[in-house]
Scaffold this active site. Structure first.
Site, PDB file in Angstrom:
ATOM      1  NE  ARG A   1      -6.888   0.417  11.726  1.00  0.00           N
ATOM      2  CZ  ARG A   1      -5.643   0.257  11.163  1.00  0.00           C
ATOM      3  NH1 ARG A   1      -4.989   1.401  11.017  1.00  0.00           N
ATOM      4  NH2 ARG A   1      -5.058  -1.222  10.336  1.00  0.00           N
TER       5      ARG A   1
ATOM      6  CE  LYS B   1      -0.458  -0.501   4.351  1.00  0.00           C
ATOM      7  NZ  LYS B   1      -0.884  -0.823   6.351  1.00  0.00           N
TER       8      LYS B   1
ATOM      9  CE1 TYR C   1      13.475  31.452   8.061  1.00  0.00           C
ATOM     10  CE2 TYR C   1      13.259  28.402   7.290  1.00  0.00           C
ATOM     11  CZ  TYR C   1      13.534  30.324   7.088  1.00  0.00           C
ATOM     12  OH  TYR C   1      13.195  30.322   6.214  1.00  0.00           O
TER      13      TYR C   1
ATOM     14  CG  MET D   1      10.824  24.398   1.833  1.00  0.00           C
ATOM     15  SD  MET D   1       9.117  26.017   0.899  1.00  0.00           S
ATOM     16  CE  MET D   1       8.360  25.534   2.199  1.00  0.00           C
TER      17      MET D   1
HETATM   18  C1  PLP Z   1      -0.097  -1.450   6.919  1.00  0.00           C
HETATM   19  C2  PLP Z   1      -1.234  -3.380   7.209  1.00  0.00           C
HETATM   20  C3  PLP Z   1       0.005  -3.730   7.457  1.00  0.00           C
HETATM   21  C4  PLP Z   1       1.031  -4.295   7.841  1.00  0.00           C
HETATM   22  O1  PLP Z   1       1.740  -3.401   8.577  1.00  0.00           O
HETATM   23  P1  PLP Z   1       2.792  -3.322   8.901  1.00  0.00           P
HETATM   24  O2  PLP Z   1       3.696  -2.879  10.025  1.00  0.00           O
HETATM   25  O3  PLP Z   1       3.551  -1.700   8.159  1.00  0.00           O
HETATM   26  O4  PLP Z   1       3.618  -4.665   8.834  1.00  0.00           O
HETATM   27  C5  PLP Z   1      -1.125  -5.130   7.736  1.00  0.00           C
HETATM   28  N1  PLP Z   1      -2.300  -5.409   7.549  1.00  0.00           N
HETATM   29  C6  PLP Z   1      -3.064  -4.066   7.479  1.00  0.00           C
HETATM   30  C7  PLP Z   1      -4.760  -4.181   7.412  1.00  0.00           C
HETATM   31  C8  PLP Z   1      -2.921  -3.351   6.766  1.00  0.00           C
HETATM   32  O5  PLP Z   1      -3.314  -2.598   6.579  1.00  0.00           O
END
Ligand code: PLP
Length: 375
Positions: free
Chosen positions: A139, A44, A271, A319
């Site tokens: 969630r 992802k 800064y 930046m």
């Molecule tokens: C992102 C995600 C993972 C992987 O998590 P990591 O901590 O990066 O291994 C696994 N399952 C779901 C549902 C996720 O959203």
């Protein structure tokens, strides 16, 4: 000349990390005489910032790929990925059913609204699904007391040829830091899914790398783990570096010094004047700032490597630039090579910790303006 900054993606590190995780699973499973589970390599967020186009060939040995953007799944198919693809959040709207169908995507189903959409849909063949349980993270997923009802609704759709229930899934909230909380989630999962058919998918990187969870896992070989971050060479655990697990950094953010100067005693940097020198010292300006994805909250002392020598950040990140201490690198000059994180530099996890965040966020957030090269 382009600005001297780039992100390099190591395909061999990606492949190495997948093989390492796979091997560790094999070893852990062989102890109780079982086969290693199947691996969804999680890609992802553009493969955690490493690029889908890089991840797909590098993870050729994975059993499947998991993500949540349909565009990313379609790109995997375009790139020739023929094995399973899991949509971690399932469908977002009715139109997505046609995509699941046409591209043979496996879908998580986590709420009644998704079942409603499926119930009203026509498909050319049953859609493969994983039914998600909320085992405590609160969630996504069906609550334990709703789970068997949701499952029953889906079994009715199975009868009608709309879905094919492949498995049951859940997600751990504290697999990185609290074995007891994880065990409670797992117990809830086992109880809520008992007697229901399908394989099991519960493990993220932290759980995948924690063999003590393994004896408690149901499903035997009929199981899919879902590692993400570890495949990119970062650690899911605070205080346990990735190399402890034999993982190699896959993303290296590097830049060059564009200016070198002397800072007088009593003079300040950047800064807010957050760093003031107590003695005369040499400093360098690096062509990397928060608009490149370097965390602005990293302060004085954050590790950075100049010409192979570890030194530290000084003052606030701007930046487009940041300033480093050249005291340990007397020969540093304009053009000197600077590694912000990755191979030959500090780990992304060290930099993240100094900035009050996690490696995940930094890997994903390298800005589009930074040129990316795969090696
Ligand atoms: C992102 C995600 C993972 C992987 O998590 P990591 O901590 O990066 O291994 C696994 N399952 C779901 C549902 C996720 O959203």
């Amino acid at each position: 000349m382009p600005r001297p900054i780039s992100a390099t993606i190591s395909l061999s590190s990606l492949t190495h990390n997948l093989a390492t995780v796979s091997k560790q699973l094999e070893t852990a499973c062989s102890k109780n005489g079982s086969k290693r589970p199947s691996i969804w390599a999680v890609i992802k967020a553009n493969a955690y910032g490493h690029g889908i186009r890089n991840a797909v060939p590098a993870f050729a040995q994975a059993d499947g790929l998991a993500m949540l953007d349909f565009d990313e799944a379609l790109l995997c198919r375009e790139l020739g990925w023929d094995k399973p693809l899991l949509m971690l959040e399932g469908l977002f709207e009715p139109g997505d059913v046609a995509l699941l169908d046409r591209h043979r995507l496996v879908s998580a189903v986590h709420c009644q609204e998704q079942i409603d959409i499926l119930a009203a849909s026509k498909v050319s063949r049953p859609l493969d699904i994983f039914v998600k349980l909320n085992s405590g993270m609160n969630r996504l997923g069906f609550a334990p007391e709703q789970y068997s009802d949701a499952f029953r609704r889906l079994l009715a759709l199975h009868e009608r040829g709309t879905v094919n229930i492949v498995g049951k899934m859940s997600h751990f909230a504290r697999a990185d830091d609290d074995p007891d909380a994880t065990r409670r989630q797992l117990d809830l999962f086992i109880k809520a899914t008992q007697g229901l058919p399908g394989s099991v998918s519960v493990c993220n990187s932290a759980a995948t790398l924690t063999p003590t969870i393994w004896p408690a896992l149901p499903g035997g070989p009929d199981q899919w783990v879902r590692p993400g971050i570890c495949l990119y060479g970062a650690s899911p655990f605070d205080g346990r570096p990735a190399d402890e697990f034999g993982l190699m950094p896959a993303q290296t953010l590097a830049a060059k010094l564009i200016s070198v100067s002397e800072l007088q005693a009593g003079a300040s940097v950047g800064y807010g004047y957050t760093f003031t020198s107590s003695a005369k010292m040499r400093i360098g300006v690096v062509a990397c700032g928060y608009a490149d994805g370097y965390p602005r909250h990293a302060g004085t002392g954050t590790p950075v490597t100049v010409d192979g020598v570890r030194t530290r950040l000084l003052g606030r990140v701007s930046m487009d630039m940041l300033v480093v201490d050249l005291t340990p690198v007397p020969n540093a000059h304009v053009g000197s090579h600077v590694v912000l994180w990755g191979q030959g530099g500090p780990s992304v996890d060290e930099v993240a910790k100094a900035a009050g965040t996690i490696g995940y966020e930094l890997l994903c957030a390298v800005a589009p303006r930074v040129p990316k090269f795969a090696v």
